[in-house]
Scaffold this motif. Sequence first.
Motif, short mmCIF file in Angstrom:
data_model
loop_
_atom_site.label_atom_id
_atom_site.label_comp_id
_atom_site.label_asym_id
_atom_site.label_seq_id
_atom_site.Cartn_x
_atom_site.Cartn_y
_atom_site.Cartn_z
N SER A 102 41.86 -26.45 59.17
CA SER A 102 41.11 -25.58 60.07
C SER A 102 39.80 -25.19 59.41
O SER A 102 39.65 -25.28 58.19
CB SER A 102 41.92 -24.31 60.38
N ASP A 103 38.83 -24.75 60.21
CA ASP A 103 37.54 -24.34 59.66
C ASP A 103 37.70 -23.22 58.64
O ASP A 103 37.00 -23.18 57.63
CB ASP A 103 36.58 -23.91 60.77
N GLU A 104 38.66 -22.31 58.87
CA GLU A 104 38.89 -21.20 57.95
C GLU A 104 39.43 -21.68 56.61
O GLU A 104 39.23 -21.05 55.58
CB GLU A 104 39.86 -20.16 58.54
N ALA A 105 40.15 -22.80 56.62
CA ALA A 105 40.75 -23.32 55.40
C ALA A 105 39.78 -24.19 54.60
O ALA A 105 40.08 -24.55 53.47
CB ALA A 105 42.00 -24.13 55.73
N LYS A 106 38.64 -24.50 55.19
CA LYS A 106 37.68 -25.37 54.50
C LYS A 106 36.88 -24.59 53.46
O LYS A 106 36.76 -23.38 53.53
CB LYS A 106 36.77 -26.06 55.50
N CYS A 107 36.35 -25.32 52.51
CA CYS A 107 35.66 -24.70 51.37
C CYS A 107 34.14 -24.76 51.54
O CYS A 107 33.61 -25.63 52.22
CB CYS A 107 36.06 -25.42 50.09
N ASP A 108 33.48 -23.81 50.86
CA ASP A 108 32.02 -23.74 50.89
C ASP A 108 31.39 -24.88 50.10
O ASP A 108 30.33 -25.39 50.46
CB ASP A 108 31.53 -22.41 50.28
N ILE A 109 32.02 -25.24 48.99
CA ILE A 109 31.44 -26.23 48.09
C ILE A 109 32.56 -26.97 47.37
O ILE A 109 33.66 -26.44 47.19
CB ILE A 109 30.49 -25.55 47.07
N GLY A 110 32.29 -28.20 46.99
CA GLY A 110 33.24 -28.99 46.23
C GLY A 110 32.69 -29.31 44.86
O GLY A 110 31.47 -29.49 44.70
N LEU A 111 33.55 -29.38 43.89
CA LEU A 111 33.15 -29.77 42.54
C LEU A 111 34.08 -30.86 42.07
O LEU A 111 35.30 -30.67 42.03
CB LEU A 111 33.19 -28.59 41.56
N TRP A 112 33.52 -32.02 41.77
CA TRP A 112 34.30 -33.17 41.30
C TRP A 112 33.96 -33.40 39.84
O TRP A 112 32.80 -33.59 39.50
CB TRP A 112 33.97 -34.42 42.13
N GLY A 113 34.96 -33.38 38.98
CA GLY A 113 34.77 -33.59 37.56
C GLY A 113 35.17 -32.35 36.79
O GLY A 113 34.41 -31.39 36.71
N PHE B 86 39.63 -34.28 49.25
CA PHE B 86 38.48 -33.52 48.75
C PHE B 86 37.41 -33.39 49.84
O PHE B 86 36.94 -32.30 50.14
CB PHE B 86 37.93 -34.23 47.51
N VAL B 87 37.05 -34.50 50.45
CA VAL B 87 36.02 -34.49 51.49
C VAL B 87 36.50 -33.72 52.72
O VAL B 87 35.76 -32.93 53.31
CB VAL B 87 35.60 -35.93 51.86
N ALA B 88 37.76 -33.92 53.10
CA ALA B 88 38.30 -33.24 54.29
C ALA B 88 38.33 -31.73 54.13
O ALA B 88 38.26 -30.99 55.11
CB ALA B 88 39.71 -33.77 54.60
N ARG B 89 38.42 -31.24 52.91
CA ARG B 89 38.51 -29.79 52.67
C ARG B 89 37.14 -29.09 52.69
O ARG B 89 37.08 -27.88 52.60
CB ARG B 89 39.18 -29.52 51.32
N LEU B 90 36.04 -29.84 52.80
CA LEU B 90 34.71 -29.24 52.73
C LEU B 90 34.15 -28.97 54.12
O LEU B 90 34.23 -29.81 55.01
CB LEU B 90 33.76 -30.16 51.97
N SER B 91 33.55 -27.77 54.27
CA SER B 91 32.89 -27.45 55.54
C SER B 91 31.56 -28.19 55.59
O SER B 91 30.97 -28.53 54.57
CB SER B 91 32.69 -25.94 55.67
N ARG B 92 31.09 -28.43 56.81
CA ARG B 92 29.81 -29.13 57.00
C ARG B 92 28.68 -28.13 57.11
O ARG B 92 28.88 -27.08 57.71
CB ARG B 92 29.89 -29.99 58.25
N PRO B 93 27.50 -28.45 56.64
CA PRO B 93 27.18 -29.63 55.84
C PRO B 93 27.85 -29.53 54.48
O PRO B 93 27.93 -28.46 53.89
CB PRO B 93 25.65 -29.59 55.71
#
Length: 161
Positions: free
Chosen positions: A79-90, A143-150
């Motif tokens: 859901s949009d509420e469960a999505k994250c503001d930013i992702g960090l890989w590494g 990882f990608v699915a958990r990020l809000s757009r943009p």
Amino acid sequence: DELRRAWEIFTPVLHTIENSNVKPIIYPQGSRGPIEADEFIARLGYSRNEEYVYYDKDGVLNKVSGNVVSIDKSKYSFSDEAKCDIGLWGLAVMGQNFALNMASHGFKVCVGNRSPSKVDTTVARAKQEGDLPLVGAKDIEEFVARLSRPRKVVILVQAGK
């Protein structure tokens, strides 16, 4: 020494790439690679098998359609509420600390790493350090699915790796 010999072979190639301003060929993640690779092997008299299928680490069957792997998009739905503001890989030392710092400043952070154990360690640290808004992803699709757009992503690679 094998390492010295390898550098004798690859150093001129790397210098040519750098001096000729060679641009990387972009191709979709999860595909079998760039079309240009297929054209190259065709010039050598080989052809690619179009019926390529494989099972990923979770046992999900993936099929190649043309040059792109079809991914089951229903596998990850948030859901949009469960999505994250930013992702960090590494998630080496700097990555873990950066992710925890962002989370401690109120950003909802999704973390990922090629080693899932690093993800578990970082999520556990977030819980210990005040139940910070940080979630882990076990693979790039999640990882990608958990990020809000943009989507905003920080990619950190450990020095020398």
